[in-house]
Design a protein around this motif. Structure first.
Motif, PDB file in Angstrom:
ATOM      1  N   LEU A  51      18.448  -3.376 -37.411  1.00 15.17           N
ATOM      2  CA  LEU A  51      17.560  -3.778 -36.304  1.00 15.17           C
ATOM      3  C   LEU A  51      16.773  -5.034 -36.675  1.00 15.17           C
ATOM      4  O   LEU A  51      16.570  -5.910 -35.833  1.00 15.17           O
ATOM      5  N   HIS A  52      16.324  -5.110 -37.918  1.00 13.19           N
ATOM      6  CA  HIS A  52      15.583  -6.309 -38.346  1.00 13.19           C
ATOM      7  C   HIS A  52      16.462  -7.548 -38.327  1.00 13.19           C
ATOM      8  O   HIS A  52      16.005  -8.638 -37.970  1.00 13.19           O
ATOM      9  N   ILE A  53      17.723  -7.403 -38.693  1.00 13.07           N
ATOM     10  CA  ILE A  53      18.643  -8.550 -38.632  1.00 13.07           C
ATOM     11  C   ILE A  53      18.913  -8.918 -37.177  1.00 13.07           C
ATOM     12  O   ILE A  53      18.867 -10.096 -36.801  1.00 13.07           O
ATOM     13  N   LEU A  56      15.990 -10.819 -35.758  1.00 11.85           N
ATOM     14  CA  LEU A  56      15.641 -12.060 -36.466  1.00 11.85           C
ATOM     15  C   LEU A  56      14.411 -11.918 -37.356  1.00 11.85           C
ATOM     16  O   LEU A  56      13.726 -12.893 -37.642  1.00 11.85           O
ATOM     17  N   LEU A  57      14.115 -10.680 -37.790  1.00  8.09           N
ATOM     18  CA  LEU A  57      13.045 -10.473 -38.761  1.00  8.09           C
ATOM     19  C   LEU A  57      13.574 -10.578 -40.182  1.00  8.09           C
ATOM     20  O   LEU A  57      12.808 -10.708 -41.121  1.00  8.09           O
ATOM     21  N   ASP A  58      14.884 -10.469 -40.319  1.00  6.19           N
ATOM     22  CA  ASP A  58      15.506 -10.568 -41.639  1.00  6.19           C
ATOM     23  C   ASP A  58      16.830 -11.306 -41.442  1.00  6.19           C
ATOM     24  O   ASP A  58      17.345 -11.370 -40.329  1.00  6.19           O
ATOM     25  N   ARG A  80      13.745 -19.800 -35.236  1.00  6.62           N
ATOM     26  CA  ARG A  80      14.010 -18.353 -35.291  1.00  6.62           C
ATOM     27  C   ARG A  80      12.832 -17.570 -34.742  1.00  6.62           C
ATOM     28  O   ARG A  80      12.997 -16.616 -33.984  1.00  6.62           O
ATOM     29  N   THR A  81      11.629 -17.954 -35.143  1.00  5.81           N
ATOM     30  CA  THR A  81      10.430 -17.264 -34.667  1.00  5.81           C
ATOM     31  C   THR A  81      10.306 -17.405 -33.156  1.00  5.81           C
ATOM     32  O   THR A  81       9.999 -16.433 -32.455  1.00  5.81           O
ATOM     33  N   GLU A  82      10.564 -18.600 -32.659  1.00  5.98           N
ATOM     34  CA  GLU A  82      10.499 -18.820 -31.208  1.00  5.98           C
ATOM     35  C   GLU A  82      11.536 -17.974 -30.485  1.00  5.98           C
ATOM     36  O   GLU A  82      11.242 -17.368 -29.459  1.00  5.98           O
ATOM     37  N   ALA A  83      12.755 -17.931 -31.029  1.00  2.46           N
ATOM     38  CA  ALA A  83      13.814 -17.138 -30.399  1.00  2.46           C
ATOM     39  C   ALA A  83      13.432 -15.660 -30.412  1.00  2.46           C
ATOM     40  O   ALA A  83      13.631 -14.943 -29.432  1.00  2.46           O
ATOM     41  N   ARG A  84      12.852 -15.216 -31.533  1.00  7.94           N
ATOM     42  CA  ARG A  84      12.452 -13.815 -31.625  1.00  7.94           C
ATOM     43  C   ARG A  84      11.394 -13.485 -30.576  1.00  7.94           C
ATOM     44  O   ARG A  84      11.481 -12.485 -29.881  1.00  7.94           O
ATOM     45  N   ARG A  85      10.402 -14.348 -30.457  1.00  7.92           N
ATOM     46  CA  ARG A  85       9.325 -14.082 -29.495  1.00  7.92           C
ATOM     47  C   ARG A  85       9.833 -14.096 -28.071  1.00  7.92           C
ATOM     48  O   ARG A  85       9.374 -13.325 -27.232  1.00  7.92           O
ATOM     49  N   ALA A  86      10.785 -14.985 -27.787  1.00 10.52           N
ATOM     50  CA  ALA A  86      11.283 -15.092 -26.411  1.00 10.52           C
ATOM     51  C   ALA A  86      12.262 -13.974 -26.074  1.00 10.52           C
ATOM     52  O   ALA A  86      12.313 -13.516 -24.935  1.00 10.52           O
ATOM     53  N   GLY A  89      11.789  -7.491 -27.966  1.00  7.41           N
ATOM     54  CA  GLY A  89      10.636  -6.598 -28.068  1.00  7.41           C
ATOM     55  C   GLY A  89      10.943  -5.516 -29.078  1.00  7.41           C
ATOM     56  O   GLY A  89      12.055  -4.971 -29.078  1.00  7.41           O
ATOM     57  N   PHE A  90       9.986  -5.228 -29.962  1.00  7.59           N
ATOM     58  CA  PHE A  90      10.199  -4.220 -31.000  1.00  7.59           C
ATOM     59  C   PHE A  90       9.334  -2.995 -30.755  1.00  7.59           C
ATOM     60  O   PHE A  90       8.167  -3.118 -30.369  1.00  7.59           O
ATOM     61  N   ILE A  91       9.905  -1.832 -31.033  1.00  2.76           N
ATOM     62  CA  ILE A  91       9.118  -0.604 -31.058  1.00  2.76           C
ATOM     63  C   ILE A  91       9.466   0.134 -32.348  1.00  2.76           C
ATOM     64  O   ILE A  91      10.640   0.255 -32.711  1.00  2.76           O
ATOM     65  N   TYR A  92       8.421   0.625 -33.005  1.00  2.00           N
ATOM     66  CA  TYR A  92       8.613   1.365 -34.245  1.00  2.00           C
ATOM     67  C   TYR A  92       8.172   2.817 -34.067  1.00  2.00           C
ATOM     68  O   TYR A  92       7.571   3.177 -33.059  1.00  2.00           O
ATOM     69  N   GLN A  93       8.427   3.602 -35.117  1.00  2.00           N
ATOM     70  CA  GLN A  93       8.019   5.000 -35.116  1.00  2.00           C
ATOM     71  C   GLN A  93       6.494   5.103 -35.002  1.00  2.00           C
ATOM     72  O   GLN A  93       5.978   5.992 -34.339  1.00  2.00           O
TER      73      GLN A  93
HETATM   74  P1  ADP Z   1       3.425 -12.591 -32.388  1.00  2.00           P
HETATM   75  O1  ADP Z   1       4.338 -13.290 -31.412  1.00  2.00           O
HETATM   76  O2  ADP Z   1       2.506 -11.592 -31.757  1.00  2.00           O
HETATM   77  O3  ADP Z   1       2.734 -13.497 -33.374  1.00  2.00           O
HETATM   78  P2  ADP Z   1       5.500 -12.083 -34.304  1.00  2.00           P
HETATM   79  O4  ADP Z   1       6.349 -13.180 -33.760  1.00  2.00           O
HETATM   80  O5  ADP Z   1       4.872 -12.238 -35.636  1.00  2.00           O
HETATM   81  O6  ADP Z   1       4.385 -11.657 -33.254  1.00  2.00           O
HETATM   82  O7  ADP Z   1       6.329 -10.753 -34.317  1.00  2.00           O
HETATM   83  C1  ADP Z   1       7.055 -10.340 -33.180  1.00  2.00           C
HETATM   84  C2  ADP Z   1       7.321  -8.859 -33.308  1.00  2.00           C
HETATM   85  O8  ADP Z   1       7.909  -8.573 -34.573  1.00  2.00           O
HETATM   86  C3  ADP Z   1       6.052  -8.016 -33.246  1.00  2.00           C
HETATM   87  O9  ADP Z   1       6.347  -6.866 -32.467  1.00  2.00           O
HETATM   88  C4  ADP Z   1       5.775  -7.626 -34.678  1.00  2.00           C
HETATM   89  O10 ADP Z   1       5.189  -6.336 -34.728  1.00  2.00           O
HETATM   90  C5  ADP Z   1       7.150  -7.629 -35.282  1.00  2.00           C
HETATM   91  N1  ADP Z   1       7.127  -8.065 -36.684  1.00  2.00           N
HETATM   92  C6  ADP Z   1       6.732  -9.277 -37.135  1.00  2.00           C
HETATM   93  N2  ADP Z   1       6.923  -9.373 -38.457  1.00  2.00           N
HETATM   94  C7  ADP Z   1       7.438  -8.182 -38.861  1.00  2.00           C
HETATM   95  C8  ADP Z   1       7.879  -7.644 -40.121  1.00  2.00           C
HETATM   96  N3  ADP Z   1       7.821  -8.342 -41.248  1.00  2.00           N
HETATM   97  N4  ADP Z   1       8.368  -6.401 -40.143  1.00  2.00           N
HETATM   98  C9  ADP Z   1       8.433  -5.686 -39.023  1.00  2.00           C
HETATM   99  N5  ADP Z   1       8.065  -6.130 -37.807  1.00  2.00           N
HETATM  100  C10 ADP Z   1       7.565  -7.351 -37.720  1.00  2.00           C
END
Ligand code: ADP
Ligand code: ADP
Length: 225
Positions: A51-53, A56-58, A80-86, A89-93
């Motif tokens: 899921l992290h891959i 785009l968190l890993d 990558r950060t921009e693509a992730r934000r756009a 959406g993440f949900i965790y336990q």
């Molecule tokens: P924001 O846009 O609010 O600054 P980020 O771009 O840092 O948030 O992160 C986007 C999503 O990824 C958020 O839901 C955040 O909880 C999750 N996240 C960010 N970094 C990590 C990480 N190292 N491990 C797990 N989840 C993360």
């Protein structure tokens, strides 16, 4: 076009050391637009890593990640950060809500960070809270909410910026079974109403059966059930 395509993903930790662990060995999956896929695997099989891959968190050691047909390889950290934000959406336990802010504020803040106006952000947050049945909890801080309510708010936050893809890692895994069923139902309703695509990891086969398709992570690869 697939909202998410993972193709031949390889991932290990501590490579070349005695503690080396190879987690993913050519994992591939495509999630179509509007499709909700359950990812089932025993704990330690690599669901979080996958899921992290995907989100785009890993980064993978090999293989290809594409969002909406766009290859995510070779992007700068910023892109990558921009693509992730756009896109995601993440949900965790665990809910990971900010403790000093209200439920409403927890859903508004990511939208403000994304350039949405305060009035639009608040209207959207209130709409999301109402959809998951916690409109009356908007002013409460996370510590004042039950575990189920906290997760409902976390779902709203994950959807606040209208991602294309939802990635969820045992989203009701810390709730008792009855609450888990209710809260999961609320999540599925929200996902269906918004037409979101989702990859949802769960151990719970009853919950998995409510999704469009169930896949399993087995020996580092994704296989059908
Ligand atoms: P924001 O846009 O609010 O600054 P980020 O771009 O840092 O948030 O992160 C986007 C999503 O990824 C958020 O839901 C955040 O909880 C999750 N996240 C960010 N970094 C990590 C990480 N190292 N491990 C797990 N989840 C993360
Ligand atoms: P799951 O979510 O299915 O429980 P994870 O993806 O968290 O699985 O972990 C898969 C395997 O990789 C486990 O054996 C875990 O111990 C190992 N692992 C996960 N993250 C790391 C890390 N940062 N360093 C070393 N090993 C890790």
């Amino acid at each position: 076009e697939a909202v998410l395509a993972l193709d031949g993903i390889e991932k290990g930790y501590n490579r070349g050391k005695p503690s080396e662990v190879i987690v993913l060995r050519g994992a591939s999956i495509a999630v179509a637009r509007g499709e909700v896929v359950a990812l089932v695997a025993p704990s330690g099989a690599g669901k979080s890593t996958l899921l992290h891959i995907a989100g785009l968190l890993d980064t993978a050691d090999g293989g290809r990640v594409a969002h909406g047909g766009r290859d995510m390889g070779g992007l700068s950290d910023r892109a990558r950060t921009e693509a992730r934000r756009a896109d995601v959406g993440f949900i965790y336990q665990f809910h990971h809500l900010l403790p000093e802010f209200s439920a409403l504020e927890n859903i508004v803040l990511p939208q403000l960070a994304n350039g949405v106006s305060a009035s639009v952000a608040e209207a959207r947050a209130r709409d999301l809270l109402a959809r998951v049945g916690v409109a009356g909890r908007a002013a409460h801080r996370p510590a004042q909410l039950s575990g189920g309510e906290q997760q409902r708010v976390a779902f709203c936050r994950a959807l606040a910026n209208q991602p294309k893809l939802l990635l969820a890692d045992e989203p009701t895994g810390n709730l008792d079974p009855a609450t888990s069923d209710q809260v999961f139902g609320a999540l599925m309703d929200l996902v269906r109403e918004t037409g979101l695509s989702a990859l949802i990891a769960t151990h719970n086969l009853d919950l998995a059966a409510q999704m469009d398709r169930v896949v399993r992570l087995d020996q580092g690869r994704i296989v059908g059930l």
